[in-house]
Write an enzyme that holds these catalytic residues in place. Structure first.
Site, PDB file in Angstrom:
ATOM      1  N   LYS A 184     -21.285  -5.119 -19.939  1.00 53.99           N
ATOM      2  CA  LYS A 184     -20.890  -6.527 -19.826  1.00 53.99           C
ATOM      3  C   LYS A 184     -19.419  -6.591 -19.451  1.00 53.99           C
ATOM      4  O   LYS A 184     -18.539  -6.355 -20.265  1.00 53.99           O
ATOM      5  CB  LYS A 184     -21.120  -7.306 -21.132  1.00 53.99           C
ATOM      6  CG  LYS A 184     -21.138  -8.813 -20.838  1.00 53.99           C
ATOM      7  CD  LYS A 184     -20.725  -9.689 -21.974  1.00 53.99           C
ATOM      8  CE  LYS A 184     -19.264  -9.885 -22.164  1.00 53.99           C
ATOM      9  NZ  LYS A 184     -18.532 -10.525 -21.053  1.00 53.99           N
ATOM     10  N   GLU A 260     -11.077   0.119 -28.314  1.00 52.12           N
ATOM     11  CA  GLU A 260      -9.718   0.251 -27.764  1.00 52.12           C
ATOM     12  C   GLU A 260      -9.158  -1.161 -27.696  1.00 52.12           C
ATOM     13  O   GLU A 260      -9.620  -1.985 -26.886  1.00 52.12           O
ATOM     14  CB  GLU A 260      -9.768   0.928 -26.391  1.00 52.12           C
ATOM     15  CG  GLU A 260     -10.246   2.373 -26.526  1.00 52.12           C
ATOM     16  CD  GLU A 260     -10.458   3.107 -25.215  1.00 52.12           C
ATOM     17  OE1 GLU A 260     -10.493   2.446 -24.156  1.00 52.12           O
ATOM     18  OE2 GLU A 260     -10.599   4.325 -25.242  1.00 52.12           O
ATOM     19  N   CYS A 294      -2.765  -2.749 -21.628  1.00 46.08           N
ATOM     20  CA  CYS A 294      -2.635  -2.625 -23.091  1.00 46.08           C
ATOM     21  C   CYS A 294      -1.469  -1.730 -23.465  1.00 46.08           C
ATOM     22  O   CYS A 294      -0.919  -1.851 -24.550  1.00 46.08           O
ATOM     23  CB  CYS A 294      -3.929  -2.067 -23.667  1.00 46.08           C
ATOM     24  SG  CYS A 294      -4.390  -0.496 -22.913  1.00 46.08           S
ATOM     25  N   GLU A 396       0.993  -9.785 -29.629  1.00 44.46           N
ATOM     26  CA  GLU A 396       0.798  -9.338 -28.245  1.00 44.46           C
ATOM     27  C   GLU A 396       0.769 -10.556 -27.313  1.00 44.46           C
ATOM     28  O   GLU A 396      -0.005 -11.483 -27.521  1.00 44.46           O
ATOM     29  CB  GLU A 396      -0.528  -8.583 -28.132  1.00 44.46           C
ATOM     30  CG  GLU A 396      -0.792  -8.058 -26.726  1.00 44.46           C
ATOM     31  CD  GLU A 396      -2.166  -7.386 -26.589  1.00 44.46           C
ATOM     32  OE1 GLU A 396      -3.160  -7.949 -27.074  1.00 44.46           O
ATOM     33  OE2 GLU A 396      -2.220  -6.302 -25.993  1.00 44.46           O
TER      34      GLU A 396
END
Ligand code: NAD
Length: 492
Positions: A184, A260, A294, A396
């Protein structure tokens, strides 16, 4: 401009049980460069997801499960060849979905998408297992060894920042280890995953081994998949709070999980560094892909004796970044992925200013005077002057932005860098060898770079600590996650 984009103006379909299937519901795939619609995407409903899981289960028990390792690996090589044969289409699709530059899509995203299949197809052939000579009371002994079996049906859920690269980073080892998969992709970047389904079809991947479902997270394909009783494991890259939601959904089936997740990565710049290398490397680590990697650095700690000089040098780098059209060869940075994401990034900019940050450069939206004004661009941005508890220093942002804080001692720098709920990556710039090892080893992260950034050897363990992940992938670590070792004990 995007006439050559595959399926432009059409519909991207799901791929289930070896067939492309549509849906009653579609959603728009938007180009973030100018806000235009590229195509529509068929959203998989619960029945489509169910059909994909059933197909994946049947394939495990069918030809795929019986295929030799050699044949399986040869097929994965053909997938890599198939991506390369349609290289230009993949590049065009990735650029249209993300707005990233031709240069980046051409040199990083698509080549790595193909390479992932080759690397794991080759690696799995040398996967070994342990064997012990076990003493027994009768003196005859026993031989204990392990055989690796696939986990079963694996759901692979990917983000939008490096769409093909990150999807295949998980798909390739999952398939190499003999699993069947349901992929997905992010709702923001459905195109290269659809092209990959076409490649799988073209190279003759057995029916049901690779399935693709499009859609969103909650109440859509993502949640249907992670909560499905027929899924044995979920491998996910994305935001930490999504990881938490998936963990809850997967709890009932006690599914295997590999996550992750997000980062709030620190860079430490000591005054004994190679100054120019540190400035260039840090500029890359903050602004690559518009800060939407990331591993990007969002918190910088610079030794006080070089603080003002470093801030000024990084400001010049930020202001030299060319923001623009993906196909313009001078373009360094594209837009953010969407207007929704830009609103989020700008809210962090506004918050930083309200908290009293000094704006070194940027802090807003560039004005072009052309169609790009309909896009999702923001300026490369640098702030200083905030306390460590400011929101933009804690959370973040996932945009082209950093906050820079001065420090005096090594101990202070280590404490500042580790003062985070996240623990994905850190970067240390120093020419002192002992300090390099000492500081790198104290970083509470999954990966610490010294005098470089984003230098990846795909055999190394990759993942994060704290809110940044669960488990490790990369090389044998991936194969270990996607395999189920079964202990065989033979009495001699
Ligand atoms: P996201 O978590 O919003 O979405 C990722 C994927 O999860 C998408 O496919 C989405 O549809 C799906 N999803 C969302 N909610 C779900 C749910 N409840 N159940 C099942 N699926 C769901 O992340 P994003 O915005 O696409 O990506 C950016 C994030 O990814 C950042 O936090 C970034 O740090 C992180 N990231 C981490 C790594 C890493 O290797 N650690 C790499 C790239 C990106």
């Amino acid at each position: 401009m995007y006439e050559s984009v595959p399926h432009a103006g059409g519909v991207l379909h799901n791929y289930v049980n070896g067939q492309f299937v549509s849906s009653d519901t579609t959603f728009a795939n938007i180009n973030p460069v100018d806000g235009s619609e590229i195509n529509q995407v068929a959203e998989a409903n619960a029945d489509t997801v169910d059909a994909a899981v059933t197909a994946a289960r049947q394939a495990l028990e069918g030809d795929w499960g019986k295929m030799t390792l050699e044949a399986r690996c040869a097929l994965l090589h053909r997938v890599a060849d198939g991506i390369e044969a349609r290289f230009d289409e993949f590049v065009a699709a990735e650029m249209a979905d993300t707005g990233k530059s031709f240069e980046q899509a051409r040199t990083i995203d698509i080549p790595r998408g193909a390479a992932n299949f080759r690397i794991f197809a080759d690696l799995v052939k040398s996967q070994s297992s342990e064997c012990f000579q076990t003493p027994t009371p009768d003196g005859r002994g026993a031989l204990n060894y392990a055989v690796n079996k696939p986990l079963g049906v694996v759901a692979v859920i990917a983000p939008w920042n490096l769409p093909l690269l990150l999807l295949t980073w998980k798909l390739a080892p999952a398939l190499a280890a003999g699993n069947t998969v349901i992929a997905k992709p992010s709702e923001e970047t459905p195109a290269t995953a659809t092209l990959l389904a076409e490649v799988m079809h073209e190279v003759g991947m057995p029916v049901g081994v690779f399935n693709l479902v499009h859609g969103f997270g909650p109440g859509s394909a993502g949640e249907f998949l992670t909560a499905h009783a027929g899924v044995d494991a979920v491998t996910f890259t994305g935001e930490s709070k999504t990881g938490s939601a998936i963990m809850k959904a997967a709890a009932d089936g006690v599914k295997g999980l590999s996550f992750e997740l997000g980062g709030k990565n620190a860079g430490i710049i000591f005054d004994d560094c190679d100054f120019d290398e540190a400035v260039n490397g840090t500029a890359r680590s903050v602004f690559t892909n518009g800060g939407q990697v990331c591993l990007c650095t969002e918190r910088l700690y610079v030794q006080r004796s070089i603080f003002d000089r470093f801030v000024e040098a990084l400001k010049q780098k930020a202001e030299a970044i060319n923001i623009g059209w993906p196909l313009d060869e001078n373009t360094d940075m594209g837009p953010l992925i969407s207007h929704k994401h830009r609103d989020k990034v700008l809210s962090y900019f506004d918050g930083a200013k309200a908290d009293g940050a000094k704006v070194i450069t940027g802090g807003g939206v560039p004005v072009f005077g052309d169609a790009r004004d309909g896009g999702a661009f923001v300026q490369p941005t640098i702030f200083t002057g905030l306390a460590e508890n400011a929101r933009i220093v804690r959370e973040e942002v996932f945009g082209p932005v950093c906050h820079i804080t001065p420090f005096d001692t090594e101990e202070e720098a280590v404490a500042l860098a580790n003062n985070s709920n996240y623990g994905l990556a850190a970067t240390v710039w120093t020419s002192n060898l002992q300090r390099a090892h000492r500081v790198a080893q104290q970083m509470e992260v999954g990966i610490a770079w010294v005098n470089t950034w984003y230098l990846r050897d795909l055999r190394t363990p990759f993942g994060g600590v704290k809110l940044s992940g669960v488990g490790r992938e990369g090389g044998v670590h991936s194969l270990n996650f996607y395999s189920e070792p079964t202990n065989i004990c033979i009495k001699l």
